[in-house]
Enzyme design. Structure first.
Site, PDB file in Angstrom:
ATOM      1  N   LYS A   1      -8.576   5.778 -19.636  1.00 17.80           N
ATOM      2  CA  LYS A   1      -8.910   6.269 -20.969  1.00 17.80           C
ATOM      3  C   LYS A   1      -7.708   6.178 -21.910  1.00 17.80           C
ATOM      4  CE  LYS A   1     -12.885   7.292 -19.000  1.00 17.80           C
ATOM      5  NZ  LYS A   1     -12.755   7.168 -17.553  1.00 17.80           N
TER       6      LYS A   1
ATOM      7  N   ASP B   1      -7.974  18.434 -14.916  1.00 16.49           N
ATOM      8  CA  ASP B   1      -8.250  17.072 -15.361  1.00 16.49           C
ATOM      9  C   ASP B   1      -7.815  16.989 -16.822  1.00 16.49           C
ATOM     10  OD1 ASP B   1      -9.330  14.708 -16.362  1.00 16.49           O
ATOM     11  OD2 ASP B   1     -11.122  14.827 -15.112  1.00 16.49           O
TER      12      ASP B   1
ATOM     13  N   ARG C   1       0.841  -1.197   0.000  1.00 15.66           N
ATOM     14  CA  ARG C   1       0.000   0.000   0.000  1.00 15.66           C
ATOM     15  C   ARG C   1       0.874   1.245   0.000  1.00 15.66           C
ATOM     16  NH1 ARG C   1      -1.195   2.416   4.506  1.00 15.66           N
ATOM     17  NH2 ARG C   1      -1.409   0.513   5.743  1.00 15.66           N
TER      18      ARG C   1
END
Length: 384
Positions: free
Chosen positions: A200, A175, A51
């Site tokens: 994407k 973004d 993690r």
């Protein structure tokens, strides 16, 4: 920076040097949750728990940081996880200004989650920078921009807005999902933080869900690193490997994506059955000049509306090659209906006010032969 100058080379070589033990040219998948220590506090290479850090994920994080020209990169389990980590920088009483036609998921997380913690927001038109700057009141701590914005492809002058935000002590978050660092690099234009839905264009093959964040400032890097480790929404090693693999072909894919998009946008603009086309690569687009200054080209996303005589439901059902699906940026072409899919979380009145109508079609142009894509659109329009 390695021994290269162009981003096409950085996409393939940044973030990783050949494995010292084996010479492997690809990043190994360190599919482990933890690491053996040689003694108390004696960690090999600083690795403790996945993690906190994983070599495969680290290679990806170094890669995206170099591509965006940032100080540090961070990989998360989705684009929304990346954005959530960034929004966790703020506290009760802080306000965030959003692009008016922002992605529905961004609106939802602020409206339904961060609102509980006293972090407020407002949707603003950032194309009029002079009017926008008047909205930068003392409680505004960040400006969150999409350019091109989802789904109307509205263009924001990133350098001008970032400079205005800086004058008022606010961070600029961009973004960059629709463009990727191959087409646009917001940190070089004055932004403080860049986020990506790496699902994407960066992944590019519709086979991985991931998010990335890159920061310019070392202090911000420390804060995001703490949030990433504390909240734990990290990207796993195998998905990190898939994303690195996808990024290697980003340049050649986007060259084909954008070549197709430009041709199709021009065809749509001349089609009498189409009433409106939104594409920053068209000289008629309101943000064309600004986009030409800050990005390589118009990207590969198009939105459009058919004339009133058409039945939009029949249009979607008539498509054969192009799939109706959520998401974008894969090698295959996809269409979606923003009003009921990507932007359903935004109230109808708000959607329509900014131009996200029930007739709007969003088109993620893939890398198929453009002749086949135009033929598929033609028959779907005729059948609607």
């Amino acid at each position: 920076m390695g021994s290269y100058e162009k981003i096409e080379s950085a996409l393939i070589h940044a973030g990783y040097e050949n494995d010292k033990q084996t010479g492997a040219v690809n990043v190994p998948i360190y599919q482990t949750s933890t690491y053996q220590q040689d003694g108390i506090g004696e960690m090999r290479g600083g690795w403790e728990y996945s993690r906190t850090g994983n070599p495969t994920r680290q290679a990806l994080e170094k890669l995206i940081a170099e591509l965006e020209k940032g100080t540090a990169g961070f990989a998360f389990g989705s684009g929304m996880a990346a954005l959530t980590a960034v929004l966790s920088l703020f506290k009760t009483g802080d306000k965030i200004l959003l692009s008016s036609n922002v992605y529905g998921g961004t609106f939802r997380v602020l409206d339904k989650v961060f609102n509980h913690f006293g972090i407020t927001y407002s949707l603003e038109d950032m194309t009029d920078v002079e009017a926008f700057e008047k909205k930068l009141t003392p409680d505004v701590k960040a400006v969150l921009i999409e350019s091109p914005a989802n789904p109307l492809l509205t263009i924001t002058d990133l350098a001008t807005v970032a400079a205005a935000a800086k004058r008022h002590g606010a961070l600029t978050i961009v973004d960059n999902t629709f463009m990727s660092p191959y087409l646009q690099r917001p940190l070089e234009l004055g932004a403080d933080i860049v986020v990506h839905s790496a699902t994407k264009y960066l992944g590019g093959h519709s086979d991985v869900v991931a998010g990335l964040a890159v920061v310019k400032d070392a202090k911000l890097a420390e804060q995001i690193a703490f949030i990433q480790n504390s909240t734990g929404g990290v990207l796993g090693p195998f998905d990190s490997f898939l994303l690195i693999r996808g990024i290697k072909t980003l340049a050649v894919r986007l060259d084909r994506h954008t070549e197709n998009a430009q041709a199709i946008a021009e065809w749509l603009a001349e089609n009498p059955e189409v009433s409106r086309v939104y594409y920053p690569g068209l000289t008629t687009h309101p943000g064309y000049d600004i986009n030409a200054r800050q990005a390589k080209n118009g990207g590969a996303m198009i939105s459009f509306e058919l004339t009133e005589k058409h039945d939009i439901r029949k249009f979607y059902k008539s498509l054969k090659l192009i799939a109706l699906a959520e998401s974008l940026g894969g090698v295959e072409s996809l269409v979606c209906h923003p009003a009921t899919m990507t932007h359903a979380a935004i109230p109808k009145e708000t959607r329509e006010k900014v131009g996200i109508t029930d007739n709007l079609i969003r088109f993620s142009v893939g890398i198929e032969a453009k002749e086949d894509l135009i033929a598929d659109l033609t028959q779907a329009i005729q059948n609607s």
